[in-house]
Write an enzyme that holds these catalytic residues in place. Structure first.
Site, PDB file in Angstrom:
ATOM      1  N   TYR A 298      35.152 -94.622 -45.985  1.00  0.00           N
ATOM      2  CA  TYR A 298      33.996 -95.350 -45.486  1.00  0.00           C
ATOM      3  C   TYR A 298      33.892 -96.815 -45.915  1.00  0.00           C
ATOM      4  O   TYR A 298      33.574 -97.673 -45.103  1.00  0.00           O
ATOM      5  CB  TYR A 298      32.708 -94.641 -45.935  1.00  0.00           C
TER       6      TYR A 298
ATOM      7  N   THR B  94      35.183-107.400 -79.583  1.00  0.00           N
ATOM      8  CA  THR B  94      35.116-105.951 -79.522  1.00  0.00           C
ATOM      9  C   THR B  94      35.448-105.525 -78.098  1.00  0.00           C
ATOM     10  O   THR B  94      35.457-106.346 -77.169  1.00  0.00           O
ATOM     11  CB  THR B  94      33.712-105.445 -79.915  1.00  0.00           C
TER      12      THR B  94
ATOM     13  N   HIS C 254       2.127 -89.297 -37.291  1.00  0.00           N
ATOM     14  CA  HIS C 254       2.325 -87.867 -37.563  1.00  0.00           C
ATOM     15  C   HIS C 254       3.333 -87.262 -36.576  1.00  0.00           C
ATOM     16  O   HIS C 254       3.361 -86.056 -36.384  1.00  0.00           O
ATOM     17  CB  HIS C 254       1.013 -87.081 -37.507  1.00  0.00           C
TER      18      HIS C 254
ATOM     19  N   GLN D  74      26.189-103.467 -79.232  1.00  0.00           N
ATOM     20  CA  GLN D  74      27.605-103.488 -78.890  1.00  0.00           C
ATOM     21  C   GLN D  74      27.781-103.711 -77.394  1.00  0.00           C
ATOM     22  O   GLN D  74      28.791-104.251 -76.946  1.00  0.00           O
ATOM     23  CB  GLN D  74      28.269-102.167 -79.307  1.00  0.00           C
TER      24      GLN D  74
ATOM     25  N   SER E  94      30.215 -82.627 -30.098  1.00  0.00           N
ATOM     26  CA  SER E  94      30.234 -81.269 -30.624  1.00  0.00           C
ATOM     27  C   SER E  94      31.517 -80.597 -30.179  1.00  0.00           C
ATOM     28  O   SER E  94      31.965 -80.773 -29.037  1.00  0.00           O
ATOM     29  CB  SER E  94      29.023 -80.473 -30.117  1.00  0.00           C
TER      30      SER E  94
ATOM     31  N   ARG F 151      31.221 -95.237 -65.307  1.00  0.00           N
ATOM     32  CA  ARG F 151      32.455 -95.379 -64.537  1.00  0.00           C
ATOM     33  C   ARG F 151      32.319 -94.767 -63.142  1.00  0.00           C
ATOM     34  O   ARG F 151      33.012 -95.153 -62.209  1.00  0.00           O
ATOM     35  CB  ARG F 151      33.625 -94.698 -65.261  1.00  0.00           C
TER      36      ARG F 151
END
Length: 484
Positions: A15, A107, A155, A237, A285, A334
């Site tokens: 997609y 780090t 409605h 961190q 279909s 991830r």
């Protein structure tokens, strides 16, 4: 056959656009890490650390990974059980002059988190520009059909008339809100920068012999090199996972808008008033050859639900980050972050495909109006009769009797609404029979709908799409060049 023997997410294989799928690819991730290491080394050298020019030159010449380097990194990760250190080593094999200073003072989150922020920023840019094109396409549809009367529904029951174009402006108005949300989310994004293992910048303070100003300058410089306007003033961190939650909130809201539009189009397809595009050879279909299923709108609704749910992942992750961080955010992010952007991309592109090929059936719309309008026109008929000298209460009673009889014909016998025919045959209404055609003109029941469309497009849509980025997106069909 190997490609067909392993699960692939349909978000990328089936997609999503090539641009969005590439943004979250391993090639983009690891080349971005290398850019971040280059930014860090460049800033450190500018601030006085003894980093040779050759080191920077070799790093800059090897930003993109070759297939062989991916293999080296995979072997290193298997041995070291640490993806960042595996890529530090791999980068050093092609930039040997820099091997000793790559990742100096940093780090792991220096590359992982800063890269994620870059991907969020560029992902939002892709979504914004695609959304601009969708809004522009739907606006053209609204303008074309601004004066075409159609039966309104509240409605999902027949209500006062509106127009096909006016209904489309309801979709566009929500999309404009999504555009504002995405733009705001992008402008709010900061950079984690160079903050060290728990955000205290202790490692960098040691590198610069206690010079606080140089540490601050380093943080500012890597942020500048990465193209961000500011760095978050404090971090642990990681950057705060609330950032992810806020970004995915905007995407989830877009999902809600898309689901509403897709649902409206599916209902309209059932009514045979408006249909999404249907190719000549498309099969609706496998069993019922006559069917024209609204499969694009159904796909939008299906994926929009997934997009809305992904926000819950980001909220939960932000809520459970203990103190300076826990690693239970990693695996979840991830999956959740790329999927949110890939899904948002697909939802917008599918809606755009639908918007560019919407088919309107005015005669079907006209016939449905004819079935309901006589009931809606009764008040106008009563007022016209009173103006002609009639008695309001007598007129109301006559209309009530004829309306109930006509309703019985429709509901019990399945016949057409014959209320107007009954009025024409009743001598009581002789004073206004010559007005009946004008009293039943659908255009007299749509109020200011055409004017509202014109004013909305002029006063709201045009300004929202007026900036240089939006105009470039429209001219280019929404395609963009990424910043990394």
């Amino acid at each position: 056959m190997e490609a067909y023997s392993t699960y692939q997410t349909p978000l990328s294989s089936r997609y999503a656009s090539k641009e969005m799928a590439h943004l979250f690819s391993p090639a983009m991730r690891f080349s971005t890490w290398r850019k971040l290491w280059l930014y860090l080394a460049t800033a450190e050298k500018e601030l006085g650390l003894p980093i040779p020019d050759e080191a920077l030159e070799q790093m800059a010449a090897n930003i993109d990974l070759t297939p062989e380097q991916f293999d080296v990194a995979a072997l290193e990760e298997k041995k070291r059980r640490h993806d960042v250190m595996a890529h530090v080593h791999t980068f050093g094999t092609v930039a040997p002059a820099a091997a000793g200073i790559i990742h100096l003072g940093a780090t792991s989150c220096y590359v992982t988190d800063n890269a994620d922020l870059i991907f969020l920023k560029d992902g939002l840019t892709l979504l914004i520009r695609a959304l601009v094109v969708l809004i522009e396409r739907l606006s053209a549809f609204a303008e074309t059909n601004k004066s075409l009367p159609t039966l309104g529904f509240t409605h999902f029951q027949p209500a006062q008339l509106t127009t096909v174009g006016k209904r489309a402006t309801l979709w566009i108005q929500d999309l404009l809100a999504d555009l504002r949300n995405l733009r705001r989310a992008r402008s709010d994004l900061g950079f984690r920068g160079a903050k060290g293992t728990t955000g205290t910048q202790a490692s960098f303070l040691a590198l610069f012999d206690g010079d606080h100003e140089k540490v601050k300058a380093l943080d500012h410089r890597v942020t500048e090199l990465a193209g961000f306007e500011y760095t978050y003033p404090v971090a642990s961190q990681t950057y705060s996972r609330k950032v992810d939650a806020d970004v995915l909130a905007a995407l989830a809201s877009l999902g809600a808008t898309a689901h509403k539009i897709g649902t409206d189009l599916r209902l309209l397809a059932n009514l045979k008033e408006v249909e999404e595009p249907f190719e000549a050879s498309q099969i609706g279909s496998s069993a019922m050859a006559y069917k024209r299923n609204p499969m694009r709108s159904e796909r939008v609704c299906s994926l929009a639900r997934h997009l809305m749910i992904l926000h819950q992942d980001a909220l939960a992750t932000a809520a459970v980050q203990w103190f300076e961080r826990t690693l239970d955010d990693s695996a979840n992010r991830r999956i959740a972050l790329p999927e949110a952007f890939l899904t948002g991309d697909i939802v917008i592109s599918t809606l755009r495909n639908v918007a560019e090929g919407l088919v309107v059936y005015p005669e079907v719309i006209k016939r449905r109006i004819a079935q309901e309008l006589p009931f809606m026109a009764t008040e106008n008929v009563i007022m016209a009769l009173v103006k002609a000298g009639g008695d309001r209460q007598q007129a109301h009673e006559a209309i009530r009797v004829h309306s109930q009889a006509a309703a019985r014909e429709v509901k019990v016998h399945g016949r057409e609404n014959d209320l107007i025919a009954r009025i024409r045959e009743d001598a009581f209404f002789d004073p206004i029979k010559d007005q009946l055609n004008s009293l039943l003109d659908p255009s007299s029941f749509i109020g200011r709908a055409p004017e509202q469309v014109t004013e909305f497009l002029r006063d709201w849509v045009t300004p929202a799409l007026a900036d240089e980025e939006a105009q470039a997106a429209i001219a280019g069909g929404g395609r963009v060049e990424l910043s990394v």
